[in-house]
Write a protein that holds these residues in place. Structure first.
Motif, PDB file in Angstrom:
ATOM      1  N   ALA A  64     -19.944 -61.510 -16.538  1.00  8.01           N
ATOM      2  CA  ALA A  64     -19.310 -62.546 -17.348  1.00  8.01           C
ATOM      3  C   ALA A  64     -18.339 -63.333 -16.484  1.00  8.01           C
ATOM      4  O   ALA A  64     -17.672 -62.765 -15.610  1.00  8.01           O
ATOM      5  CB  ALA A  64     -18.571 -61.928 -18.533  1.00  8.01           C
ATOM      6  N   PRO A  65     -18.270 -64.657 -16.731  1.00 10.36           N
ATOM      7  CA  PRO A  65     -17.298 -65.471 -16.005  1.00 10.36           C
ATOM      8  C   PRO A  65     -15.900 -65.225 -16.565  1.00 10.36           C
ATOM      9  O   PRO A  65     -15.695 -65.273 -17.772  1.00 10.36           O
ATOM     10  CB  PRO A  65     -17.750 -66.907 -16.299  1.00 10.36           C
ATOM     11  N   ILE A  66     -14.951 -64.919 -15.700  1.00 11.74           N
ATOM     12  CA  ILE A  66     -13.577 -64.627 -16.123  1.00 11.74           C
ATOM     13  C   ILE A  66     -12.605 -65.347 -15.179  1.00 11.74           C
ATOM     14  O   ILE A  66     -12.759 -65.297 -13.963  1.00 11.74           O
ATOM     15  CB  ILE A  66     -13.301 -63.098 -16.086  1.00 11.74           C
ATOM     16  N   LEU A  80      -6.873 -60.200 -13.765  1.00 15.85           N
ATOM     17  CA  LEU A  80      -7.729 -60.784 -14.788  1.00 15.85           C
ATOM     18  C   LEU A  80      -7.179 -60.364 -16.138  1.00 15.85           C
ATOM     19  O   LEU A  80      -6.449 -59.377 -16.240  1.00 15.85           O
ATOM     20  CB  LEU A  80      -9.164 -60.244 -14.666  1.00 15.85           C
ATOM     21  N   CYS A  81      -7.531 -61.105 -17.165  1.00 12.10           N
ATOM     22  CA  CYS A  81      -7.169 -60.687 -18.510  1.00 12.10           C
ATOM     23  C   CYS A  81      -8.371 -61.003 -19.391  1.00 12.10           C
ATOM     24  O   CYS A  81      -8.835 -62.138 -19.435  1.00 12.10           O
ATOM     25  CB  CYS A  81      -5.925 -61.430 -18.977  1.00 12.10           C
ATOM     26  N   ILE A  82      -8.897 -59.982 -20.051  1.00 12.77           N
ATOM     27  CA  ILE A  82     -10.189 -60.144 -20.716  1.00 12.77           C
ATOM     28  C   ILE A  82     -10.107 -59.850 -22.209  1.00 12.77           C
ATOM     29  O   ILE A  82      -9.592 -58.809 -22.627  1.00 12.77           O
ATOM     30  CB  ILE A  82     -11.247 -59.242 -20.040  1.00 12.77           C
ATOM     31  N   GLN A  84     -11.870 -58.934 -25.652  1.00 15.98           N
ATOM     32  CA  GLN A  84     -13.059 -58.165 -26.015  1.00 15.98           C
ATOM     33  C   GLN A  84     -13.790 -58.842 -27.172  1.00 15.98           C
ATOM     34  O   GLN A  84     -13.419 -58.705 -28.320  1.00 15.98           O
ATOM     35  CB  GLN A  84     -12.645 -56.727 -26.375  1.00 15.98           C
ATOM     36  N   VAL A  85     -14.835 -59.595 -26.819  1.00 11.29           N
ATOM     37  CA  VAL A  85     -15.544 -60.360 -27.848  1.00 11.29           C
ATOM     38  C   VAL A  85     -17.005 -59.954 -28.003  1.00 11.29           C
ATOM     39  O   VAL A  85     -17.631 -60.249 -29.004  1.00 11.29           O
ATOM     40  CB  VAL A  85     -15.526 -61.877 -27.549  1.00 11.29           C
ATOM     41  N   GLY A  86     -17.576 -59.305 -26.991  1.00 12.48           N
ATOM     42  CA  GLY A  86     -19.008 -59.007 -27.060  1.00 12.48           C
ATOM     43  C   GLY A  86     -19.349 -57.794 -26.235  1.00 12.48           C
ATOM     44  O   GLY A  86     -18.477 -57.014 -25.874  1.00 12.48           O
ATOM     45  N   THR A  87     -20.626 -57.644 -25.940  1.00 13.07           N
ATOM     46  CA  THR A  87     -21.121 -56.435 -25.294  1.00 13.07           C
ATOM     47  C   THR A  87     -20.343 -56.084 -24.023  1.00 13.07           C
ATOM     48  O   THR A  87     -19.776 -54.999 -23.915  1.00 13.07           O
ATOM     49  CB  THR A  87     -22.608 -56.615 -24.927  1.00 13.07           C
ATOM     50  N   LEU A  88     -20.344 -56.997 -23.088  1.00 15.07           N
ATOM     51  CA  LEU A  88     -19.748 -56.686 -21.788  1.00 15.07           C
ATOM     52  C   LEU A  88     -18.238 -56.506 -21.890  1.00 15.07           C
ATOM     53  O   LEU A  88     -17.669 -55.535 -21.406  1.00 15.07           O
ATOM     54  CB  LEU A  88     -20.066 -57.800 -20.781  1.00 15.07           C
ATOM     55  N   THR A  89     -17.613 -57.460 -22.535  1.00 16.77           N
ATOM     56  CA  THR A  89     -16.152 -57.430 -22.574  1.00 16.77           C
ATOM     57  C   THR A  89     -15.643 -56.207 -23.349  1.00 16.77           C
ATOM     58  O   THR A  89     -14.579 -55.676 -23.042  1.00 16.77           O
ATOM     59  CB  THR A  89     -15.610 -58.734 -23.188  1.00 16.77           C
ATOM     60  N   LYS A  90     -16.415 -55.736 -24.330  1.00 14.81           N
ATOM     61  CA  LYS A  90     -15.999 -54.524 -25.058  1.00 14.81           C
ATOM     62  C   LYS A  90     -16.141 -53.286 -24.185  1.00 14.81           C
ATOM     63  O   LYS A  90     -15.340 -52.363 -24.273  1.00 14.81           O
ATOM     64  CB  LYS A  90     -16.792 -54.377 -26.357  1.00 14.81           C
TER      65      LYS A  90
ATOM     66  N   ALA B 270     -26.897 -72.374 -24.619  1.00 12.57           N
ATOM     67  CA  ALA B 270     -25.579 -72.928 -24.270  1.00 12.57           C
ATOM     68  C   ALA B 270     -24.489 -72.411 -25.201  1.00 12.57           C
ATOM     69  O   ALA B 270     -23.464 -73.045 -25.398  1.00 12.57           O
ATOM     70  CB  ALA B 270     -25.619 -74.452 -24.295  1.00 12.57           C
ATOM     71  N   GLU B 271     -24.725 -71.211 -25.773  1.00 14.59           N
ATOM     72  CA  GLU B 271     -23.740 -70.653 -26.699  1.00 14.59           C
ATOM     73  C   GLU B 271     -22.689 -69.855 -25.939  1.00 14.59           C
ATOM     74  O   GLU B 271     -23.013 -69.163 -24.984  1.00 14.59           O
ATOM     75  CB  GLU B 271     -24.474 -69.728 -27.672  1.00 14.59           C
ATOM     76  N   VAL B 272     -21.444 -69.948 -26.356  1.00 17.40           N
ATOM     77  CA  VAL B 272     -20.393 -69.150 -25.702  1.00 17.40           C
ATOM     78  C   VAL B 272     -19.638 -68.301 -26.722  1.00 17.40           C
ATOM     79  O   VAL B 272     -19.846 -68.428 -27.930  1.00 17.40           O
ATOM     80  CB  VAL B 272     -19.361 -70.019 -24.929  1.00 17.40           C
ATOM     81  N   ALA B 273     -18.746 -67.444 -26.184  1.00 15.70           N
ATOM     82  CA  ALA B 273     -17.943 -66.580 -27.038  1.00 15.70           C
ATOM     83  C   ALA B 273     -17.213 -67.426 -28.080  1.00 15.70           C
ATOM     84  O   ALA B 273     -16.789 -68.536 -27.805  1.00 15.70           O
ATOM     85  CB  ALA B 273     -16.946 -65.806 -26.193  1.00 15.70           C
ATOM     86  N   GLY B 274     -17.060 -66.874 -29.270  1.00 16.17           N
ATOM     87  CA  GLY B 274     -16.415 -67.633 -30.330  1.00 16.17           C
ATOM     88  C   GLY B 274     -17.450 -68.369 -31.165  1.00 16.17           C
ATOM     89  O   GLY B 274     -17.116 -69.026 -32.146  1.00 16.17           O
ATOM     90  N   GLY B 275     -18.715 -68.255 -30.765  1.00 19.19           N
ATOM     91  CA  GLY B 275     -19.787 -68.828 -31.566  1.00 19.19           C
ATOM     92  C   GLY B 275     -20.041 -70.306 -31.319  1.00 19.19           C
ATOM     93  O   GLY B 275     -20.949 -70.895 -31.901  1.00 19.19           O
TER      94      GLY B 275
END
Ligand code: FAD
Ligand code: SF4
Ligand code: SF4
Ligand code: FES
Lengths: 283, 344
Positions: A64-66, A80-82, A84-90, B270-275
């Motif tokens: 993931a781009p961070i 870094l500061c991440i 947690q919104v989805g698979t990887l970040t969780k 082209a979808e990103v976090a936050g929907g």
């Protein structure tokens, strides 16, 4: 058109292999965000500009781009500061001090520091947008005499989502930093501003010729912030925005990050407003 | 340019001869109606008269899926996949396909040059062959004639029942060393291989059309019919976007990272976090696909990024035609121009 014959063998690069970095410190900042300090092998510097990002790799999940959250002036490690919104970040939530993470980068274009020396810097950070802007803020603070005023506008949904609260306190106390924090929704103990971040802009007293604005936040925030700054007569060319897009490679190959014909991972993520104004897909 | 005649019956011998340089990849029949580029095992099985393969030749340089690395979750380490530099001959390639490889070279090697692609491409040789356009080919409309020889090392032009072989490059000449079935010949111009499908404007004029086409109502009409399957991207020889994914073995100790072709026509591209989705509607995605072929890269490089192979049209389940879309845009543009002129 670039031809095969023009490429020498030593110019063909292994673009997709991460460098393994040790997590030397980690801390959960809020319910959703975790902070990490990482060290490259041998303690080399990452050599980044404020506003650049890395691709973070956790094997088995992906990349993931961070954004890089620490200032280039910090030596020997980076932060870094991440969220947690989805698979990887969780999954990254489980990573602690002593674990290793893969890193590729730094990638993209950051803030044009040379153009910012001597100027008043206006930071507009919405939510997690403070993460990349913290790199710029700390760079300005580490080179304080090289810059004019440092004005920081920071908005979060509610007080519990405020990031880097220790640093906010320090900035609040410094008399060479003008910090204005607001939350969309306060709680009983909140004594500060409430309202969206744009409500902080009308009261600002800006030296228009000298002010450079750096904006990062959720996609919907940009239009409104730009509108408020324009109504204060801040010239378009003084406005920089960092745009988030889906990114897979970070090196201008995978195509995911395109904004019309522009590759966000190459030309951005930090853009001058003048350059993205003609792009229909930008804001 | 040196020109020789080659008997149809000697083509297998030529293929066998080329095998001395490296693996030969050539079109083969696949099922009743389809063709595919495959390594030659029996040179008699190579088909030189074909309309198009389902997958483009791109698959040999940018594979549909490729392993980037093996990793271990136990000690968080990885082993990169080495891509060897191997000599190979691509035989029986149409001119538009060759042009697609030159465009891919640009996409994968400009800016930061990618080693995986470079290594696969480094020692490749190309032998072209002429073709008879079917109802989908339109490469001439994008500036690529049947006999366009740029990029090839050798080129076979079908003349009545046999071939004329042209030597295009020194590398091509080297490939032929020791092959004795060629007879010097005068080049013959072949008549009557006409394209059935045409874009109404010269491709030079298309950037202007696209400059004003962004808000055209044509996009909505196309989007209405599109089912968003992504086949047009996956069969396109110049599409190069990809996705990267990790796969873990059942033991949960090891796994691999792979990259695979991706498609900007798929809704999550082209979808990103936050929907937030930056190209949420089929309309946005269709427009993006065509702008990638006729505007964005074209503005920089001066060439259409579509080579007119006709695959996206031939394999579209919704019968969406590239040429028809462009001709519709041209018609719209002409109407707009007309109204402007009349008003003044
Ligand atoms: C330049 C840049 C800097 C960023 N900086 C930070 C940062 O400092 N801190 C932070 O917490 N987040 C940052 N992000 C966002 C972060 O990259 C995404 O939250 C992350 O990729 C989601 O991955 P996931 O596997 O957890 O989510 P998934 O489970 O894959 O999906 C959750 C959501 O994330 C989206 N998403 C998936 N992959 C990507 C991708 N490669 N790029 C963007 N969105 C994606 C999906 O569409 C979905 O909506 C940044 C993004 C960009 C482009
Ligand atoms: S192949 Fe046809 S239906 Fe499928 S995404 Fe492309 S245009 Fe749409
Ligand atoms: S856009 Fe269609 S016709 Fe053009 S090169 Fe791609 S698949 Fe072929
Ligand atoms: S992230 Fe792959 S091209 Fe920009």
């Amino acid at each position: 058109m670039k031809r095969l014959q023009e490429v020498k063998s030593n110019e063909a690069l292994d673009l997709y292999y991460p460098t393994m970095c040790e997590i030397v410190d980690a801390k959960q900042l809020t319910d959703l965000e975790k902070w990490y300090e990482l060290k490259l092998p041998g303690g080399q510097d990452l050599g980044h500009e404020p506003g650049q990002f890395v691709e973070v790799s956790a094997f088995g999940i992906g990349e993931a781009p961070i954004s890089i959250s620490s200032s280039p002036s910090k030596e020997g490690s980076f932060e870094l500061c991440i969220r947690q919104v989805g698979t990887l970040t969780k999954v990254l939530k489980r990573y602690e001090k002593g674990d290793t993470l893969g890193i590729r980068g730094p990638f993209g274009k950051g803030y044009p520091i040379e153009k910012m020396y001597g100027k008043d810097i206006l930071i507009v950070a919405g939510g997690i947008g403070l993460v990349p802007l913290r790199s710029l803020i700390n760079f300005v603070l580490d080179n304080r005499q090289e810059f004019g005023r440092l004005i920081i506008l920071y908005g979060a949904k509610n007080p519990s989502e405020l990031l880097f609260t220790d640093e906010l306190d320090v900035w609040q106390r410094r008399d060479d930093v003008e910090l204005h924090v607001t939350v969309d929704q306060g709680d009983p103990s909140w004594e500060g501003n409430t309202g969206v971040i744009t409500t902080l802009i009308p009261e600002l007293d800006l030296n228009l010729n000298k002010t450079i604005a750096a904006i990062t936040g959720p996609p919907i925030m940009y239009k409104f912030v730009v509108m408020s700054l324009k109504s204060k007569q801040l010239p378009d060319s003084h406005i920089y925005l960092s745009l988030e897009r889906r990114m897979k490679c970070g090196v201008g190959k995978c195509g995911h990050c395109q904004i019309n014909g522009v590759y966000c991972c190459q030309e951005g993520p930090v853009f001058n407003y003048v350059d993205i104004k003609p792009l229909e897909e930008a804001l | 340019m040196e020109c020789y005649s080659l008997k149809q019956s000697d083509v297998p011998a030529l293929i066998d001869h080329l095998g001395a340089y490296g693996e030969v990849i050539a079109p083969h029949r696949k099922g009743d109606v389809s063709y595919s580029f495959e390594p030659v095992k029996d040179s008699e099985k190579v088909v030189l008269e074909y309309n198009r393969t389902l997958l483009p030749l791109k698959k040999c340089f940018l594979p549909p899926t490729e392993k980037l690395m093996d990793f271990s979750l136990k000690d968080m380490s990885y082993k990169p996949t080495e891509v060897p530099i191997k000599p190979a001959v691509y035989f029986g390639i149409h001119s538009y396909e060759m042009q697609s490889i030159l465009r891919l070279d640009h996409s994968m090697l400009s800016g930061k040059a990618e080693s995986n692609y470079f290594n696969r491409r480094k020692k490749s040789r190309f032998i072209g062959v002429s073709f008879s356009p079917d109802e989908y080919h339109f490469s001439e409309s994008v500036g690529i004639s049947i006999e366009e020889m740029e990029g090839f090392d050798l080129y076979l032009n079908k003349v009545s029942d046999d071939y004329q072989l042209y030597i295009i490059s020194d590398k091509g000449k080297d490939l032929l060393k020791g092959f004795d079935k060629l007879i010097q010949a005068e080049p013959i111009h072949v008549e009557g291989r006409e394209f059935n499908k045409k874009i109404r404007y010269h491709y030079n004029r298309l950037p202007r059309v696209f400059q004003y086409a962004y808000h055209s109502k044509v996009w909505a009409e196309v989007a209405e019919r599109c089912v968003g399957c992504g086949s047009c991207n996956l069969t396109c020889p110049t599409c190069f976007c990809f996705d990267v994914n990790d796969q873990v073995e059942v033991t949960a100790e090891d796994g691999m990272r792979r990259r695979s072709w991706d498609s900007c026509m798929l809704s999550t591209f082209a979808e990103v976090a936050g929907g937030e989705n930056f190209r949420e509607h089929t309309l946005n995605r269709t427009r993006h696909r065509l702008y990638r072929k006729f505007k964005y890269i074209t503005d920089e490089e001066g060439l259409p990024w579509c080579v007119g192979c006709g695959r996206c049209t031939a394999f579209c389940p919704a019968d969406i035609s590239m040429v028809d879309i462009i001709n519709d845009l041209i018609r719209e543009d002409e109407k707009a121009q007309f109204h402007k002129t009349v008003r003044v």
